[in-house]
Design an enzyme around this catalytic site. Structure first.
Site, PDB file in Angstrom:
ATOM      1  N   THR A 105    -120.250 -18.317  -2.421  1.00 35.90           N
ATOM      2  CA  THR A 105    -120.584 -17.148  -3.253  1.00 35.90           C
ATOM      3  C   THR A 105    -121.339 -16.097  -2.454  1.00 35.90           C
ATOM      4  O   THR A 105    -121.220 -14.898  -2.711  1.00 35.90           O
ATOM      5  CB  THR A 105    -121.398 -17.610  -4.480  1.00 35.90           C
TER       6      THR A 105
ATOM      7  N   SER B  17    -116.802 -23.504  -1.145  1.00 32.20           N
ATOM      8  CA  SER B  17    -117.204 -24.809  -0.618  1.00 32.20           C
ATOM      9  C   SER B  17    -116.465 -26.009  -1.224  1.00 32.20           C
ATOM     10  O   SER B  17    -116.422 -27.065  -0.589  1.00 32.20           O
ATOM     11  CB  SER B  17    -118.717 -24.979  -0.656  1.00 32.20           C
TER      12      SER B  17
ATOM     13  N   THR C 181    -122.524 -23.236  -2.453  1.00 30.23           N
ATOM     14  CA  THR C 181    -123.553 -24.185  -2.904  1.00 30.23           C
ATOM     15  C   THR C 181    -122.979 -25.497  -3.437  1.00 30.23           C
ATOM     16  O   THR C 181    -123.685 -26.491  -3.494  1.00 30.23           O
ATOM     17  CB  THR C 181    -124.417 -23.537  -4.003  1.00 30.23           C
ATOM     18  N   ASP C 182    -121.689 -25.497  -3.831  1.00 27.82           N
ATOM     19  CA  ASP C 182    -121.148 -26.694  -4.491  1.00 27.82           C
ATOM     20  C   ASP C 182    -121.182 -27.931  -3.586  1.00 27.82           C
ATOM     21  O   ASP C 182    -121.440 -29.040  -4.065  1.00 27.82           O
ATOM     22  CB  ASP C 182    -119.710 -26.441  -4.969  1.00 27.82           C
TER      23      ASP C 182
HETATM   24  N1  LIG Z   1    -122.705 -20.605  -5.550  1.00 31.26           N
HETATM   25  C1  LIG Z   1    -121.641 -21.000  -4.859  1.00 31.26           C
HETATM   26  O1  LIG Z   1    -121.581 -20.804  -3.675  1.00 31.26           O
HETATM   27  C2  LIG Z   1    -120.563 -21.728  -5.619  1.00 31.26           C
HETATM   28  C3  LIG Z   1    -119.174 -21.618  -5.042  1.00 31.26           C
HETATM   29  N2  LIG Z   1    -118.222 -22.186  -5.978  1.00 31.26           N
HETATM   30  C4  LIG Z   1    -119.036 -22.376  -3.720  1.00 31.26           C
HETATM   31  O2  LIG Z   1    -119.586 -23.437  -3.584  1.00 31.26           O
HETATM   32  O3  LIG Z   1    -118.337 -21.911  -2.848  1.00 31.26           O
END
Ligand SMILES: NC(=O)C[C@H](N)C(=O)O
Length: 321
Positions: A15, A53, A84-85
């Site tokens: 993100t 991710s 973050t995932d």
């Molecule tokens: N906040 C994020 O980065 C979530 C995103 N779906 C990822 O992990 O790429």
């Protein structure tokens, strides 16, 4: 004049690199962000891949570990931007594979750059200042998010949307705040020495099964036939329904018992069929305090190095990670 400090910024997507896509089909990684507001720091950017991710695999993580090892000698600190995932999985693998002498800090964002509450710049600045700080030496891979500094072994994503998305028992190992422009960084404990693992590849197959009330072992035989090892996200201190005990007794491959509970160790306490004591007596390996997905990465690393079940057991028993 003082020499500028050198920071390597490795962008991998997530993100923090995302915007809504022009076709209106949702948010996708598009553009690597830049670190704001750092004076006297020379930045080199690297972009080995740009992925959400959930698309990151252990092979990407291995590639990233090699890139970090390659760029670290010419820099005073390394930061990795990541979705973050699965950020905690990449952080844990970097922790396993890199010497603790390399200061590498992972961060990301929960809001994309088109949102008013975009949390990317603050996290990037925090990560950069933590990576370059002398107190960070010897601590290996860390996660910095929302001003909190986390150990790669215990950090986990605890919220799907909140900006303070990371936590995990027993909580942060440090904190970054600012007094005026100056970063104020505290660590709550001293760094620990450890030896990294150096697998040539991460091609062993390890699958995770998730336990639930009434599970009779559906999927176990199939997963066991396909994989070189299994991790079960079991119940409480590492207990399972009685039906799982004979299946585990018959399994020669390593079966690691983690817990789906969010904090605490796996221990051989209960002696009813499927209780933790009976699973360990049947050959299962307690995952210590690692969650199931980190236990999987450790098992994957150990099996890729060619360790047998007894040697794998010792690593988990001795917390050698
Ligand atoms: N906040 C994020 O980065 C979530 C995103 N779906 C990822 O992990 O790429």
């Amino acid at each position: 004049m003082t020499e500028p400090r050198r920071l390597a910024v490795i962008h991998t997507g997530g993100t923090i690199a995302s915007r809504p896509s022009p076709d209106g089909r949702g948010v996708t990684p598009q553009q690597a962000p830049s670190v704001p507001g750092l004076r006297g720091v020379e930045i080199s950017d690297f972009q080995p891949f740009t992925l959400p991710s959930p698309h990151v695999t252990p092979a990407h993580m291995l590639r990233l570990a090699r890139l970090v090892a390659q760029v670290a000698p010419a820099h005073d600190g390394v930061i990795v931007t990541h979705g973050t995932d699965t950020l905690e999985e990449t952080a844990f693998l970097l922790h396993l594979l890199l010497p603790a002498t390399i200061p590498v800090v992972l961060t990301g964002s929960m809001r994309h750059m088109g949102e008013v509450s975009w949390d990317g710049p603050g996290n990037l600045l925090d990560a950069a200042q933590v990576a370059l700080h002398p107190k960070t030496r010897g601590r290996g891979a860390l996660v910095v998010f929302g001003g909190d500094l986390f150990d790669a072994r215990t950090v986990t994503k605890i919220h799907t949307t909140a900006v303070d998305a990371f936590g995990g028992y027993p909580g942060p190992i440090g904190r970054i705040d600012r007094v005026g422009q100056a970063a104020h960084i505290e660590y709550f404990a001293m760094p620990e020495a450890r030896t990294p693992y150096r697998p040539e590849h991460l091609e062993a197959r390890v699958e995770i099964l998730y336990a639930y009330a009434g599970w009779q072992g559906e999927g176990y035989a199939e997963a066991c036939a396909r994989a070189d090892g299994l991790v079960i996200a079991a119940l409480g201190t590492g207990n399972l329904p009685a039906e799982l005990l004979p299946l585990i007794e018959q399994t020669e491959k390593p079966v690691v018992i983690a817990t789906r509970t969010h904090a605490g160790p796996v221990l051989p306490v209960y002696g009813y069929p499927g209780g933790g004591a009976t699973l360990v007596a049947a050959g299962a390996i307690p995952a210590s305090f690692l969650n199931a997905h980190k236990a999987r990465l450790l098992l994957l690393t150990l099996l890729s190095l060619g360790l047998d079940r007894a040697a794998v057991r010792r690593v988990f028993e001795e917390d050698a990670f």
